[in-house]
Design an enzyme around this catalytic site. Structure first.
Site, PDB file in Angstrom:
ATOM      1  CG  ASP A  11      -1.695   1.172   1.460  1.00 30.48           C
ATOM      2  OD1 ASP A  11      -2.411   1.547   0.528  1.00 30.48           O
ATOM      3  OD2 ASP A  11      -1.610   1.778   2.546  1.00 30.48           O
ATOM      4  CG  ASP A  13      -1.559   7.692   0.431  1.00 31.26           C
ATOM      5  OD1 ASP A  13      -0.441   8.071   0.050  1.00 31.26           O
ATOM      6  OD2 ASP A  13      -2.608   8.014  -0.115  1.00 31.26           O
ATOM      7  N   GLY A  48      -7.339   4.436   2.905  1.00 31.76           N
ATOM      8  CA  GLY A  48      -7.504   3.346   1.948  1.00 31.76           C
ATOM      9  C   GLY A  48      -8.807   3.396   1.170  1.00 31.76           C
ATOM     10  NE  ARG A  51      -9.291  12.098  -5.800  1.00 28.65           N
ATOM     11  CZ  ARG A  51      -8.737  12.254  -7.005  1.00 28.65           C
ATOM     12  NH1 ARG A  51      -9.318  13.017  -7.903  1.00 28.65           N
ATOM     13  NH2 ARG A  51      -7.595  11.658  -7.297  1.00 28.65           N
ATOM     14  CB  SER A 118      -3.645   7.280  -4.156  1.00 25.28           C
ATOM     15  OG  SER A 118      -3.431   8.599  -4.627  1.00 25.28           O
ATOM     16  CG  ASN A 120      -3.336  12.415  -6.633  1.00 29.45           C
ATOM     17  OD1 ASN A 120      -3.259  13.100  -7.653  1.00 29.45           O
ATOM     18  ND2 ASN A 120      -4.377  12.496  -5.814  1.00 29.45           N
ATOM     19  CG  ASP A 172      -2.187   2.422   6.329  1.00 28.54           C
ATOM     20  OD1 ASP A 172      -2.474   2.038   5.177  1.00 28.54           O
ATOM     21  OD2 ASP A 172      -2.470   3.557   6.739  1.00 28.54           O
TER      22      ASP A 172
HETATM   23  P1  B16 Z   1      -6.667   9.949  -4.196  1.00 30.05           P
HETATM   24  P2  B16 Z   1      -3.733   4.021  -0.209  1.00 30.05           P
HETATM   25  C1  B16 Z   1      -5.600   5.928  -0.397  1.00 30.05           C
HETATM   26  O1  B16 Z   1      -4.304   5.491  -0.634  1.00 30.05           O
HETATM   27  C2  B16 Z   1      -5.653   6.807   0.848  1.00 30.05           C
HETATM   28  O2  B16 Z   1      -5.347   6.047   2.006  1.00 30.05           O
HETATM   29  C3  B16 Z   1      -7.040   7.362   0.996  1.00 30.05           C
HETATM   30  O3  B16 Z   1      -7.108   8.215   2.129  1.00 30.05           O
HETATM   31  C4  B16 Z   1      -7.416   8.149  -0.282  1.00 30.05           C
HETATM   32  O4  B16 Z   1      -8.742   8.662  -0.191  1.00 30.05           O
HETATM   33  C5  B16 Z   1      -7.284   7.226  -1.477  1.00 30.05           C
HETATM   34  O5  B16 Z   1      -5.968   6.712  -1.530  1.00 30.05           O
HETATM   35  C6  B16 Z   1      -7.590   7.923  -2.779  1.00 30.05           C
HETATM   36  O6  B16 Z   1      -6.604   8.903  -3.000  1.00 30.05           O
HETATM   37  O7  B16 Z   1      -7.670  11.003  -3.849  1.00 30.05           O
HETATM   38  O8  B16 Z   1      -5.241  10.468  -4.255  1.00 30.05           O
HETATM   39  O9  B16 Z   1      -7.044   9.198  -5.453  1.00 30.05           O
HETATM   40  O10 B16 Z   1      -3.733   3.984   1.285  1.00 30.05           O
HETATM   41  O11 B16 Z   1      -4.644   2.986  -0.867  1.00 30.05           O
HETATM   42  O12 B16 Z   1      -2.342   4.058  -0.811  1.00 30.05           O
HETATM   43 MG    MG Z   2      -2.963   3.078   3.278  1.00 32.24          MG
END
Ligand code: B16
Ligand code: MG
Length: 215
Positions: A11, A13, A48, A51, A118, A120, A172
């Site tokens: 993962d 974030d 996780g 958006r 994400s 991003n 996490d």
């Molecule tokens: P984005 P992960 C997740 O990343 C984040 O934990 C979560 O808080 C966020 O809303 C999601 O990505 C989408 O992110 O807005 O950048 O597309 O923990 O799966 O790496």
């Molecule tokens: Mg995460």
């Protein structure tokens, strides 16, 4: 831990790096503008989660109902703020412990991938200095079902060419541990609500503990 594991899917974030403070600040700015209560406890529910699903959680506190078009504009607004904040990240945001452990896992012969909700992901990996490091990246741009659905991890395994049962996932978020188990993978919990959630195969105390479980 099985010696036959061939790949580790991380993962992003909350595992490789920490962007939750930026997610929080960006959602907080939107929530304040809309007059919606938002705090760190609610923010923890967004780990996780995609958006749009995150926005729905924030709008639970709204007295007003919004159209799909308005919701998409809110998500875009939050993402613009979030990306401006992400621009502050640099290779200094990648802990030596994380980089050294990744290098050692690679030296031990494991394939390494990212499995993140994400959209991003690639931007964040560039910011922290790992734009081309991983053998495969599956992220929010590849999937239609967010964690706890296993799609993002199954996509990562498929891109690596490794069968799911031979992949370990490091997460996490409880939703991520559920996704790993639903995909038939070994689930390793690191911090967050993943730790001790009851579905994990192992709890890692630290990122470097991976070296104990993956010989
Ligand atoms: P984005 P992960 C997740 O990343 C984040 O934990 C979560 O808080 C966020 O809303 C999601 O990505 C989408 O992110 O807005 O950048 O597309 O923990 O799966 O790496
Ligand atoms: Mg995460």
């Amino acid at each position: 831990m099985e010696k036959t594991l061939k790949a580790v899917i991380f993962d992003l974030d909350g595992v490789i790096c920490f962007t939750d403070k930026y997610h929080y600040l960006a959602w907080k700015q939107l929530a304040d503008r809309l007059g919606i209560y938002f705090d760190e406890v609610i923010n923890n529910r967004l780990r996780g989660v995609s958006r749009m699903a995150s926005l729905e959680i924030i709008l639970e506190r709204s007295e007003k109902a919004y159209s799909q078009e308005e919701k998409e504009a809110f998500a875009e607004e939050k993402n613009t703020t979030y990306r401006q904040l992400l621009a502050n990240m640099s290779p200094a945001d990648l802990a030596d412990e994380v980089k050294n452990t990744l290098d050692e896992l690679r030296a031990r012969g494991y394939l390494l991938a990212i499995g993140s909700s994400s959209k991003n992901t690639k931007f964040i990996l560039e910011r922290i200095g790992l734009p081309t490091y991983f053998d495969a990246i599956a992220d929010g741009t590849d999937i239609t079902h967010s964690k706890p659905h296993p799609e993002v991890f199954l996509t990562a395994a498929s891109k690596l060419g490794v069968e799911p049962a031979l992949c370990a996932v490091v997460e996490d978020a409880k939703a991520g541990i559920e996704a790993a188990k639903a995909g038939g993978m070994v689930a390793l919990a690191l911090h967050g609500d993943a730790e001790g959630c009851g579905l994990e195969d192992e709890n890692l105390g630290t990122f470097a503990d991976l070296l104990k479980y993956l010989p």
